[in-house]
Design an enzyme around this catalytic site. Structure first.
Site, PDB file in Angstrom:
ATOM      1  CG  ASP A  11      -0.052  -4.530  -6.594  1.00  9.49           C
ATOM      2  OD1 ASP A  11       0.594  -4.210  -7.861  1.00  9.49           O
ATOM      3  OD2 ASP A  11      -1.441  -5.227  -5.932  1.00  9.49           O
ATOM      4  CG  ASP A  13      -5.144  -1.064  -9.189  1.00 10.79           C
ATOM      5  OD1 ASP A  13      -5.857  -0.126  -9.108  1.00 10.79           O
ATOM      6  OD2 ASP A  13      -6.276  -2.052 -10.101  1.00 10.79           O
TER       7      ASP A  13
END
Length: 252
Positions: A11, A13
């Protein structure tokens, strides 16, 4: 033939970067080290423009290390810089459902009383709709203020509950996931981040790193997938520490 190199999927953010910030030089260097012994990729709910900004801006150095790049949960997919997939939520849902959802959300937001509202409350993407109570055009300080307010008053959590009641899954086949700091991702069932795994083949081990891994959050499904070895992190520093441990294991 089974690949000997593992695959590590990140991922972005809150995992590789601070929320909505550009990747640091230290993290970029860490990914370069990891790429020497493993194939790597990134998966984000953001569109490809925002993903490129976060992964290095104009140079995109960190992004160039990635074999796979998945924007919008993998609904816009790239392999070795070549686009290999794209989905359309408009075609999947039909215009009437899209309009009904947008109208519901705008009406809901117009009645929502929160300390700050800015602009871009609904962002229509290729494979999902992103809804933000404060508005995506808020400043960083306003974003942080909303995070505190949302944590105390459960603004997004309650919004999701109301969405689920208004658009029952057995009728609309929609999923609602709290993503990032200020928004909710809306997409058809099955179009969460596990969608990206459909493009990743021939790997016996797929590691996944994400920070939003609780039920209702947008890393939950892929973190718990049978195809991944999931690592839940609290931020980039935590990611770096865990990568050091994995590097030591893989180098043995």
């Amino acid at each position: 033939m089974e690949r000997k190199r593992p695959f590590i999927l990140f991922d972005v953010d809150g995992t590789l970067t601070a929320p909505r910030q550009v990747i640091s030089s230290d993290m970029s260097s860490m990914l370069e080290r990891v790429s020497r012994i493993a194939d790597i990729g990134v998966v984000s709910g953001s569109d490809i423009r925002k993903l490129r900004e976060q992964m290095g801006g104009a140079t995109e150095k960190a992004l160039s290390l990635c074999k796979y790049v998945f924007a919008e949960n993998g609904l816009v997919a790239f392999k070795n810089d070549v686009q290999i997939g794209s989905q359309s939520i408009q075609k999947e849902l039909g215009e009437e459902t899209v309009k009904r959802f947008i109208n519901f959300s705008l009406n809901y937001l117009s009645k929502l009383d929160i300390p700050i509202k800015r602009g871009t409350f609904i962002e229509f993407r290729n494979g999902m709709i992103n809804v933000s109570p404060i508005g995506r055009s808020c400043s960083q300080s306003e974003r942080e203020e909303f995070v505190r307010f949302d944590k105390e008053h459960r603004i997004r959590e309650i919004f999701v509950e109301d969405m689920q009641r208004e658009f029952p899954v057995d009728e609309y086949n929609l999923k609602f996931a709290i993503g990032g700091q200020i928004s909710i991702d809306v997409f058809p069932v099955g179009w969460d981040k596990t969608f990206s795994l459909s493009f990743i083949e021939d790997y016996s081990r797929i590691y996944f790193f994400g920070d939003r891994t609780l039920p209702g959050q947008n890393d939950y499904e892929i973190y718990n997938s049978d195809r991944t070895i999931g690592y839940s992190v609290t931020g980039p520093d935590d990611t770096s520490q865990l990568l050091e441990e994995i590097l030591n294991q893989l180098n043995k």
